[in-house]
Design an enzyme around this catalytic site. Structure first.
Site, PDB file in Angstrom:
ATOM      1  N   ASP A  27      41.671  69.565 -33.948  1.00  0.00           N
ATOM      2  CA  ASP A  27      41.762  68.140 -34.280  1.00  0.00           C
ATOM      3  C   ASP A  27      40.432  67.374 -34.223  1.00  0.00           C
ATOM      4  O   ASP A  27      40.380  66.248 -33.702  1.00  0.00           O
ATOM      5  CB  ASP A  27      42.776  67.447 -33.367  1.00  0.00           C
ATOM      6  CG  ASP A  27      44.185  68.001 -33.498  1.00  0.00           C
ATOM      7  OD1 ASP A  27      44.374  68.936 -34.295  1.00  0.00           O
ATOM      8  OD2 ASP A  27      45.084  67.516 -32.785  1.00  0.00           O
ATOM      9  N   ASP A  45      45.983  67.149 -36.906  1.00  0.00           N
ATOM     10  CA  ASP A  45      47.123  66.249 -36.803  1.00  0.00           C
ATOM     11  C   ASP A  45      47.396  65.745 -38.213  1.00  0.00           C
ATOM     12  O   ASP A  45      46.464  65.297 -38.910  1.00  0.00           O
ATOM     13  CB  ASP A  45      46.757  65.081 -35.889  1.00  0.00           C
ATOM     14  CG  ASP A  45      47.572  65.045 -34.610  1.00  0.00           C
ATOM     15  OD1 ASP A  45      48.282  66.036 -34.322  1.00  0.00           O
ATOM     16  OD2 ASP A  45      47.498  64.044 -33.884  1.00  0.00           O
ATOM     17  N   HIS A  74      47.534  56.992 -36.475  1.00  0.00           N
ATOM     18  CA  HIS A  74      46.363  57.858 -36.629  1.00  0.00           C
ATOM     19  C   HIS A  74      46.716  59.075 -37.477  1.00  0.00           C
ATOM     20  O   HIS A  74      47.865  59.500 -37.547  1.00  0.00           O
ATOM     21  CB  HIS A  74      45.844  58.327 -35.258  1.00  0.00           C
ATOM     22  CG  HIS A  74      46.826  59.171 -34.503  1.00  0.00           C
ATOM     23  ND1 HIS A  74      47.891  58.646 -33.788  1.00  0.00           N
ATOM     24  CD2 HIS A  74      46.929  60.522 -34.355  1.00  0.00           C
ATOM     25  CE1 HIS A  74      48.600  59.607 -33.238  1.00  0.00           C
ATOM     26  NE2 HIS A  74      48.044  60.758 -33.575  1.00  0.00           N
ATOM     27  N   LYS A 105      49.778  70.149 -38.072  1.00  0.00           N
ATOM     28  CA  LYS A 105      50.831  69.951 -37.075  1.00  0.00           C
ATOM     29  C   LYS A 105      51.223  68.482 -37.049  1.00  0.00           C
ATOM     30  O   LYS A 105      50.520  67.625 -37.590  1.00  0.00           O
ATOM     31  CB  LYS A 105      50.363  70.396 -35.692  1.00  0.00           C
ATOM     32  CG  LYS A 105      49.147  69.648 -35.145  1.00  0.00           C
ATOM     33  CD  LYS A 105      48.671  70.272 -33.853  1.00  0.00           C
ATOM     34  CE  LYS A 105      47.456  69.565 -33.274  1.00  0.00           C
ATOM     35  NZ  LYS A 105      47.739  68.196 -32.806  1.00  0.00           N
ATOM     36  N   CYS A 124      45.905  67.533 -26.941  1.00  0.00           N
ATOM     37  CA  CYS A 124      46.185  68.631 -27.872  1.00  0.00           C
ATOM     38  C   CYS A 124      45.466  69.931 -27.509  1.00  0.00           C
ATOM     39  O   CYS A 124      46.016  71.017 -27.694  1.00  0.00           O
ATOM     40  CB  CYS A 124      45.827  68.196 -29.285  1.00  0.00           C
ATOM     41  SG  CYS A 124      46.886  66.848 -29.880  1.00  0.00           S
TER      42      CYS A 124
END
Length: 356
Positions: A96, A141, A192, A217, A262
């Protein structure tokens, strides 16, 4: 070559070299000599297994429980333990490193730890330039606009009466309990990494290597996904597990954003699945200092190794071999050792492989 300091590349040569009394078996003392040769830094420093761990590892491979490793038992030890330690198959998982976490709506530097997320890019890029990982994965993300984690979507779902924070009082970074079903604790974040937005893109300065793989994800609007392996409710997995299995990966090096969210969740899932897992600390930045410390403790309890990036190359190349990772692997092999259930006979697929 001194067999006290190096592991021979041939299985029979290794067995013979450490069978000091020449009786055709390896006792615990001789097995300890193997471990002293096996677990060393690239500068020759010996890493010692704790005695109880050494005994446990020996007992895992001693299938017939006679306090000796015969040649058949050593075949499994060699093929599934020693060879993996000496010649790991490693993946680099960059979690991420996206615009929104660096300079966008969820800029980590604005969180309580006040860490600069931009600082992870240089050491990550250096690893990508200098370390020959077998595969590189980048996670993203990748949220739909109506995602459950966005605080501005809180009115779209009913907050349960047991929630300590009501929908009306909820602030960014609070945790509420949504009614579901099932009941679900949810930390609320600024909007976000919305799919196909600038904020969801990997940062422009992050090196993207050829033949790397991207894993998205957080695509389900009803459940958050911190880990790159699973959503937070363990309902749906990504394709990461299958891709790691296809590539025969043994070791996972994890880094990115955010350390205590994460990255930590991904490393914990990797450990729980059974992978030897290394967290590259100077390639991570986090949200909350207390949560970062809790994350570190949770990972090390499960035999994750936490290192700085300057230690990674020697580990990937099998020159720096950590006992924590060897112990973790042995634990994962416990129920796979042939002979534990069939009187010491080899199962199909465990024929001797004497190559290095």
């Amino acid at each position: 070559m001194s067999f006290e300091s190096e592991i021979p590349e041939d299985m029979d040569a290794c067995f013979s070299a450490f069978d000091k009394d020449g009786d055709g078996y390896l006792n615990k003392g001789e097995f300890e000599c193997i471990c002293r040769a096996l677990f060393r830094s690239d500068r020759g420093k010996i890493y010692s297994l704790e005695k109880d761990q050494l005994d446990e590892v020996f007992n895992i491979f001693d299938a017939n429980k006679d306090d000796l490793l015969d040649r058949e038992e050593f075949v499994f030890c060699w093929n599934h333990w020693i060879k993996t330690i000496v010649r790991p198959v490693s993946v680099f998982l960059v979690v991420d490193v996206q615009n929104d976490f660096i300079s966008g709506t969820l800029n980590i530097s604005r969180c309580s730890a006040q860490q600069n997320p931009l600082e992870v890019i240089e050491p990550i890029n250096k690893l990508l330039d200098t370390v020959n990982f077998d595969t590189v994965f980048y996670s993203l993300d990748w949220h739909p606009t109506d995602h459950v984690s966005f605080i501005d979507n809180i009115s779209q779902r009913k907050v349960h009466s047991s929630s300590a924070v009501s929908a009306e009082d909820a602030q960014t970074y609070d945790t509420v309990i949504f009614e579901g079903p099932p009941l679900m604790n949810q930390r609320l974040w600024p909007r976000h990494c919305v799919q196909d937005s600038w904020g969801a893109e990997l940062h422009k300065d992050l090196k993207i290597v050829d033949n790397s793989v991207k894993v998205c994800k957080g695509t389900n609007p009803e459940v958050d996904s911190y880990s790159v392996f699973w959503d937070n409710k363990k309902i749906t997995k990504t394709n990461l597990v299958d891709q790691l299995e296809e590539r025969g990966i043994t070791d996972i090096y994890v880094c990115g954003l955010a350390y205590d969210v994460c990255v930590g969740a991904t490393a914990l899932d990797a450990l729980n699945i059974g992978y030897r897992t290394v967290l590259v600390e100077d390639c991570c930045r986090g949200v909350d200092l207390l949560d970062i410390e809790k994350t570190k403790n949770a990972l090390t309890e499960k035999h994750c190794v936490i290192v700085n990036s300057n230690q990674v190359k020697a580990m990937v190349e099998g020159r720096d071999r950590r006992p924590e990772l060897g112990y973790k692997l042995a634990i994962e092999l416990r129920d796979k050792v042939p002979g534990c259930e069939n009187g010491g006979n080899f199962k199909s697929g465990d024929e001797p492989d004497e190559t290095g």
